[in-house]
Design a protein around this motif. Structure first.
Motif, PDB file in Angstrom:
ATOM      1  N   ARG A   1       0.828  -1.208   0.000  1.00  0.00           N
ATOM      2  CA  ARG A   1       0.000   0.000   0.000  1.00  0.00           C
ATOM      3  C   ARG A   1       0.865   1.262   0.000  1.00  0.00           C
ATOM      4  O   ARG A   1       0.353   2.365   0.042  1.00  0.00           O
ATOM      5  CB  ARG A   1      -0.952   0.023   1.198  1.00  0.00           C
ATOM      6  N   GLY A   2       2.204   1.090  -0.006  1.00  0.00           N
ATOM      7  CA  GLY A   2       3.093   2.247   0.083  1.00  0.00           C
ATOM      8  C   GLY A   2       4.112   2.260  -1.040  1.00  0.00           C
ATOM      9  O   GLY A   2       3.784   2.391  -2.211  1.00  0.00           O
ATOM     10  N   LEU A   3       5.375   2.067  -0.685  1.00  0.00           N
ATOM     11  CA  LEU A   3       6.455   2.215  -1.649  1.00  0.00           C
ATOM     12  C   LEU A   3       6.436   1.151  -2.737  1.00  0.00           C
ATOM     13  O   LEU A   3       6.965   1.373  -3.826  1.00  0.00           O
ATOM     14  CB  LEU A   3       7.798   2.174  -0.917  1.00  0.00           C
ATOM     15  N   LEU A   4       5.826   0.001  -2.477  1.00  0.00           N
ATOM     16  CA  LEU A   4       5.801  -1.061  -3.478  1.00  0.00           C
ATOM     17  C   LEU A   4       4.657  -0.908  -4.475  1.00  0.00           C
ATOM     18  O   LEU A   4       4.591  -1.635  -5.455  1.00  0.00           O
ATOM     19  CB  LEU A   4       5.695  -2.434  -2.790  1.00  0.00           C
ATOM     20  N   ASP A   5       3.760  -0.007  -4.225  1.00  0.00           N
ATOM     21  CA  ASP A   5       2.616   0.199  -5.108  1.00  0.00           C
ATOM     22  C   ASP A   5       3.035   1.122  -6.249  1.00  0.00           C
ATOM     23  O   ASP A   5       3.224   2.317  -6.064  1.00  0.00           O
ATOM     24  CB  ASP A   5       1.454   0.810  -4.331  1.00  0.00           C
ATOM     25  N   VAL A   6       3.193   0.547  -7.453  1.00  0.00           N
ATOM     26  CA  VAL A   6       3.688   1.321  -8.588  1.00  0.00           C
ATOM     27  C   VAL A   6       2.765   2.476  -8.944  1.00  0.00           C
ATOM     28  O   VAL A   6       3.201   3.485  -9.507  1.00  0.00           O
ATOM     29  CB  VAL A   6       3.881   0.398  -9.813  1.00  0.00           C
ATOM     30  N   ARG A   7       1.484   2.368  -8.562  1.00  0.00           N
ATOM     31  CA  ARG A   7       0.547   3.452  -8.863  1.00  0.00           C
ATOM     32  C   ARG A   7       0.883   4.724  -8.105  1.00  0.00           C
ATOM     33  O   ARG A   7       0.431   5.816  -8.475  1.00  0.00           O
ATOM     34  CB  ARG A   7      -0.880   3.011  -8.537  1.00  0.00           C
ATOM     35  N   GLY A   8       1.658   4.595  -7.035  1.00  0.00           N
ATOM     36  CA  GLY A   8       2.021   5.776  -6.262  1.00  0.00           C
ATOM     37  C   GLY A   8       3.410   6.309  -6.538  1.00  0.00           C
ATOM     38  O   GLY A   8       3.821   7.324  -5.957  1.00  0.00           O
ATOM     39  N   HIS A   9       4.143   5.660  -7.437  1.00  0.00           N
ATOM     40  CA  HIS A   9       5.530   6.073  -7.676  1.00  0.00           C
ATOM     41  C   HIS A   9       5.630   7.461  -8.282  1.00  0.00           C
ATOM     42  O   HIS A   9       6.557   8.217  -7.978  1.00  0.00           O
ATOM     43  CB  HIS A   9       6.229   5.048  -8.571  1.00  0.00           C
ATOM     44  N   ARG A  10       4.678   7.823  -9.144  1.00  0.00           N
ATOM     45  CA  ARG A  10       4.722   9.145  -9.764  1.00  0.00           C
ATOM     46  C   ARG A  10       4.607  10.248  -8.722  1.00  0.00           C
ATOM     47  O   ARG A  10       5.367  11.225  -8.743  1.00  0.00           O
ATOM     48  CB  ARG A  10       3.620   9.285 -10.814  1.00  0.00           C
ATOM     49  N   SER A  11       3.652  10.098  -7.797  1.00  0.00           N
ATOM     50  CA  SER A  11       3.488  11.127  -6.768  1.00  0.00           C
ATOM     51  C   SER A  11       4.690  11.156  -5.830  1.00  0.00           C
ATOM     52  O   SER A  11       5.080  12.226  -5.334  1.00  0.00           O
ATOM     53  CB  SER A  11       2.190  10.893  -5.981  1.00  0.00           C
ATOM     54  N   LEU A  12       5.306   9.991  -5.571  1.00  0.00           N
ATOM     55  CA  LEU A  12       6.508   9.964  -4.730  1.00  0.00           C
ATOM     56  C   LEU A  12       7.650  10.725  -5.395  1.00  0.00           C
ATOM     57  O   LEU A  12       8.380  11.473  -4.736  1.00  0.00           O
ATOM     58  CB  LEU A  12       6.915   8.514  -4.456  1.00  0.00           C
ATOM     59  N   LEU A  13       7.800  10.533  -6.706  1.00  0.00           N
ATOM     60  CA  LEU A  13       8.850  11.260  -7.428  1.00  0.00           C
ATOM     61  C   LEU A  13       8.556  12.754  -7.435  1.00  0.00           C
ATOM     62  O   LEU A  13       9.467  13.575  -7.274  1.00  0.00           O
ATOM     63  CB  LEU A  13       8.957  10.734  -8.860  1.00  0.00           C
TER      64      LEU A  13
END
Length: 550
Positions: free
Chosen positions: A135-147
């Motif tokens: 649900r966090g760093l491993l969720d590729v759907r959230g990688h854009r917002s993390l970057l």
């Protein structure tokens, strides 16, 4: 920062009160002692979805209360404002109760709230990371917002450009749809409007024409009767007789003046009334006089109006309104032909503006991706992964309000090995270190969140475990990190230490968490090294770890 956590009657926890502190907080204990229950309880008060059955056996309800620091600039205050929850001091108090029948009730600063509010606050208060952090760093759907967070990107320009582009597209599409729909009936519209322009019907005209037609149809018979009446009261009738009677009476007044004067006056008054009657009858005769062609004209227009009403399925009085609607549709068709080029040009301009904003954002993301990869390389080396690589891939994607890029974190653990998603390529211990390094890089100077790492050091030991512990300690500097660990190297680096234990008394199992005093830490770390039997060698090794951590 998490100040305190109080748990009542949750799973195997009877009564538990913990006061947490800034820095690196470590929780140790045997497997199955209840560390996961502690995290489940914390997740419960934060509104996370977890276990369905949480209430301790024999209890009517379970309850968890958590207290957090709330500085003036804390992002949680925006959530409190949105949901109209008071925040008068520097503390945020969350309380949630779970009854035996499954009902859950929650309060924030004394105000009753829903689970949705708790989860909104949770996003600003705490993050949980572990090997199964899907649900966090491993969720590729959230990688854009993390970057984007790492780059400090402001998506406002792209988002606004997308909104303008979407509006321009919708406006153009709607105008084209209306134009196309109108074109389907263009011939009908032009013919119908021409008919209405020729006829020009008016509201109430049908009733007026029908009344005139009826009047003219019966006018001959009516006029003959009225003419007879006019003749009866005219000079050849009543008027003449009354004039003769008046003259005869006036001739006789010389001999009977006093007796005839009232009668003569009455006749004079009657003559006045008779004159008014005669004038009215003459006026009626004038009105009844018509040209036979007038009847034909009236009937022709009346029938034309009624035929038009039947043709279009409306009432005759509604024809003017219906005609106006047809003209409006025809005007729209004509106008759309002239407005479409402008709408198309506006959509093209909006597209160009969006493309420029999206391209600028892509460039920032590409630059930030390289910076993140470099930062990760610097973090992986101290974690004994200097041969591993971390790559942030920025690739084209379907355009939207957050730009036209797709972002995915990929890793390779050995030189020459193919890259792939974090959770597909890395082993358990490698994944833990990748996640820790990534969190260190992404967190930067942000210290608003309390970070919890659940056995993120699993699968590593020795110098690698020490390296993990030191990165956790660095991450906790100026903030707060909670670590559930089985690693003595990590435990030795903790600023604050708690031990989780499970006890069975009178066939009742309970879990407790007690602070480990400085004088007791040596034995606890020695236990983690040696097991139940603590040897002098284990104590010596534990002391060495503590000395190295100091």
């Amino acid at each position: 920062m998490l100040r305190s956590l109080e748990i009542r009657d949750m799973l195997i926890i009877d009564r538990l009160s913990l006061d947490f502190r800034p820095g690196l907080n470590v929780l140790t204990g045997e497997t199955g002692a209840g560390k996961s229950i502690l995290l489940d309880s914390l997740g419960f008060v934060l509104g996370w979805r977890g276990r369905a059955e949480l209430v301790r056996q024999g209890a009517a309800q379970g309850e968890v209360t958590a207290s957090f620091d709330l500085p003036a600039d804390h992002p949680a205050r925006a959530v409190l404002t949105e949901y109209e929850i008071g925040a008068d001091d520097d503390e945020l108090l969350l309380r949630r109760v779970n009854s035996r029948d499954g009902r859950k009730t929650a309060w924030v600063n004394g105000t009753r709230v829903t689970g949705e509010v708790l989860r909104a606050l949770s996003d600003t208060l705490l993050e949980l990371h572990g090997q199964h952090d899907d649900r966090g760093l491993l969720d590729v759907r959230g990688h854009r917002s993390l970057l984007d967070d790492f780059a400090g990107s402001d998506l406002t320009t792209v988002s606004q450009a997308w909104s303008r582009l979407s509006l321009a597209r919708r406006t153009q599409k709607l105008a084209e749809a209306k134009r196309d729909e109108a074109k389907k009936e263009e011939d009908f519209l032009r013919h119908a409007v021409a008919e209405f322009d020729a006829l020009e019907p008016e509201a109430g005209e049908e009733a007026e024409l029908d009344a005139r037609r009826r009047l003219m149809q019966g006018a001959e018979k009516i006029r003959a009767d009225v003419a007879k009446a006019l003749n009866a009261i005219g000079p050849q009738g009543a008027e003449g007789q009354m004039l003769d009677a008046t003259r005869w009476l006036e001739d006789a007044t010389d001999d009977a003046a006093e007796t005839l004067t009232p009668a003569i006056d009455a006749l004079n008054r009657a003559m006045v009334e008779l004159g008014e009657a005669q004038a009215g009858v003459e006026s009626c005769l004038d009105a009844l006089a018509f040209n036979p062609s007038d009847l034909e004209d009236a009937e022709e227009r009346l029938f034309a109006i009624r035929a038009m009403a039947r043709k279009h399925g409306v009432q005759p009085d509604d024809l003017p309104t219906f005609a106006a609607d047809l003209r409006e549709r025809l005007d729209l068709l004509d106008a759309s032909e002239g407005s479409l080029p402008k709408l198309k040009a506006a959509a093209e301009a909006a597209q160009a503006a969006y493309d420029a904003a999206a391209a600028d954002l892509s460039a920032k993301r590409t630059k930030a991706a390289k910076a993140l990869d470099a930062a990760m390389a610097g973090e992986l080396a101290p974690l004994k992964m200097d041969r591993a690589t971390f790559t942030t891939n920025v690739t084209p994607a379907t355009a939207g309000p957050e730009g036209a890029d797709e972002v995915a974190f990929e890793v390779s653990t050995n030189p020459g090995a193919p890259s792939g998603p974090l959770n597909k390529i890395a082993s358990g211990g490698e994944l833990s270190r990748f996640l820790l390094a990534l969190k260190v890089c992404l967190t930067g100077g942000e210290r608003a969140l309390t970070l919890i790492f659940d056995e993120i050091d699993r699968g590593v030991g020795g110098a690698t475990a020490d390296a993990v512990g030191r990165r956790l300690k660095a991450l906790a500097d100026g903030g707060q990190v909670l670590v559930v660990t089985h690693s003595p190297q990590v435990a030795a680096l903790g600023a604050h230490h708690w031990r989780v234990e499970k006890r069975v008394e009178k066939d009742i199992t309970t879990s407790t968490v007690t602070p480990v005093a400085e004088t007791e830490r040596l034995d606890e770390i020695a236990r983690m090294l040696a097991g139940d039997t603590i040897t002098d060698a284990a104590r010596g090794a534990a002391q060495a770890l503590l000395d190295a951590a100091a």
